[in-house]
Structure formats: C-alpha cells, structure tokens
Design an enzyme around this catalytic site. Structure first.
Site: not given
Length: 304
Positions: A92, A231, A261
């Site tokens: 990520c 994030h 996400n």
C-alpha cells in the site's frame, strides 16, 4: 531536498459493486495505470516523451515478468525510448516509496522528470463470499508527475515490522506456491487474506511512535500540520489517524466512503483530490502517511 508535483491523475472504474469501484473484465493493471498517467501528464503539460523515468507503483503487479512499469511505458507509446522503467513494491505504500526514490533521483541529477504510475485491482483476489473484505476494497489507478521545483521535503521515514507479515498476504503469483503441483492449493493461495482486527491492533500500537519519530525528524508538531493525506486503509484506520493527530479532523483528506481502499493507489488518489480542492497552498505543511502489509509504516512531511 526539493521537487515539484507537476501533475496528478487518477483512473476510477465507473462500475460499482457494494458502493466500491470495480474494474471491468477487460481492464488490466497497466491499462488503468496508463490512463491515470495520461491524466497526470496532461495536468503537468508534459508529453510522455518528456519523461526520464517511469516508476511502477502497484501493490500487485499485472504479471510477475516483465514489471508493470515496462507495460505502462509501452502503453504510453514510449516503449522505444530506452528510459528507465522499473517497479517499486511496498504494497500500500508503493507510491510513497516511489516518490522518495524519484525525488532522490532528481536531487542526484539522474532524472529531471519522473512519472509514477500504478493501479490495483484488489477485488479480483477477494473471495466474493467475504462480504466484509469486499466492502473495504475498491479498484483504481493513480499517477504523479514529478519534476524539479520548490516543494521541500522536511523528512521522510519508512519502518517495517516483518514479525507481522502473516496478517495480510497474497501467497500465489510468485515462487511460494507451485501451480503445477497442487492446483487446488494454488487457487486457494490466490485469494487475498487479511486478519483485519489483528492487523488494525498491531498497526495502531506501532503508529504513534512512528508518527512521533517522523515529526521529530521534520522539526514540526502534529498541530503544525495543515493537511494530512493518508492511505485510505479503512474507516477505522482513518478515524484512528485523526484521533492521534488531534486538532481539526477536517485536516485529514478522506475519500474512503466513495472509493474504499484502493491499495497502492489510495494515497496518490487522495493527494490528487487534495490538489483539486485547492488544499495544497504555498507555505502549507503537508503530511503524507500510511501503513501497508509487512507491517510497514511510511510517511513524508512536505513544505508546499
């Protein structure tokens, strides 16, 4: 170290399932990344031929060999150019690590203009029966056009705690599981698995200390941060970040409700939104921050 964020771009699939963007069957990682890259190049006023390097920043590559960056380079029509094209994979945090690499390359005089492009299609590795996991993730791509400029990096920091590596994993696609051996085992290993509560607890325990070390290196306090670009890990993770940071929660760029996400594309997508909203004003102190499988933590403090 200084640089310019010359342009940003995103690609978000129009189709949605359960409120989350989902790629079409014909969509690929490189195609989505290239679409976001064209958006970033247009915003920067560059052509693809102006770029000195292409850095792929996806959590899961389109295929193991060759890397996604080479496929994006070809899709942009510069596959003959001979410029550097390589992938950075920090799950990520891939785009943030790629930004760190790009700015170091620019500072060293190796490159003048760098294109960071990535996409992730997490829905393809999620068991449809796992409704909770499917509700967390969305597909998408994002890109950053980076060049020389006056944005100042006050600090950047990355930490990994590999003892927690099993909490978030996709085991197939590399050399760990043999597709010519037990095919059922290979199929099973192709499913993304995440121990959500345990991952959240471990990350939440590690995060405050990491944030303190990052801010201390930058010489700023949490109260002096004007914009937080995180994030988009989960609703709980974003809310936890807002509590740890304190102050006005509106400082935190939150696009989770609309996009979920999007893995490595989440942070650069949020940065694109902040830029479009006019929140990245000259003199602002901006925090880019996130977590990733590993467990990894990463952050960058910028003076706009």
């Amino acid at each position: 170290m200084t640089f310019a964020l010359a342009g940003t771009g995103v690609f978000t699939p129009a189709h949605r399932a359960g409120g989350r963007p989902v790629a079409r069957a014909a969509d690929t990682t490189s195609a989505m990344a290239a679409a976001a890259a064209r958006d970033a190049l247009d915003a920067a006023g560059w052509s693809a031929g102006d770029v000195d390097a292409v850095i792929g920043a996806s959590s899961v590559m389109e295929q193991p060999i060759p890397g996604t960056a080479a496929l994006v380079q070809r899709r942009l029509g510069i596959g003959h150019a001979g410029i550097a094209a390589f992938d950075v994979n920090a799950t990520c945090l891939s785009a943030l690590v790629a930004l760190d690499v790009a700015t170091m390359g620019i500072a060293a005089g190796r490159w003048r203009r760098v294109l960071i492009a990535g996409a992730d299609l997490p829905r393809r590795a999620i068991d449809p029966a796992d409704a909770a996991l499917a509700a967390t993730f969305g597909d998408g791509g994002a890109a950053l056009a980076i060049g020389p400029g006056t944005l100042r990096i006050l600090a950047s920091r990355f930490e990994t705690y590999g003892d927690h590596a099993d909490l978030c994993a996709l085991e197939a696609g590399g050399t760990r599981v043999d597709p010519f051996g037990d095919r059922d085992a290979f199929l099973d290993a192709s499913r993304f698995r995440m121990a959500g509560p345990a991952l959240y607890r471990a990350t939440a325990r590690l995060f405050p200390g990491f944030l303190s070390r990052l801010l201390a290196a930058a010489g700023v306090s949490a109260q002096q941060i004007d914009v937080v670009v995180p994030h988009q890990a989960s609703r709980a993770a974003i809310d936890h970040l807002a509590r740890v940071m304190g102050g006005d929660p509106a400082r935190v760029v939150d696009i989770f409700a609309a996009n979920g996400n999007q893995v490595a594309s989440s942070l650069p997508h949020a940065l694109h939104v902040a830029r479009g909203q006019g929140r990245l004003v000259p003199g602002a102190t901006v925090l880019l921050i996130g977590s990733a499988a590993g467990i990894s933590l990463g952050g960058m403090v910028l003076r706009w």
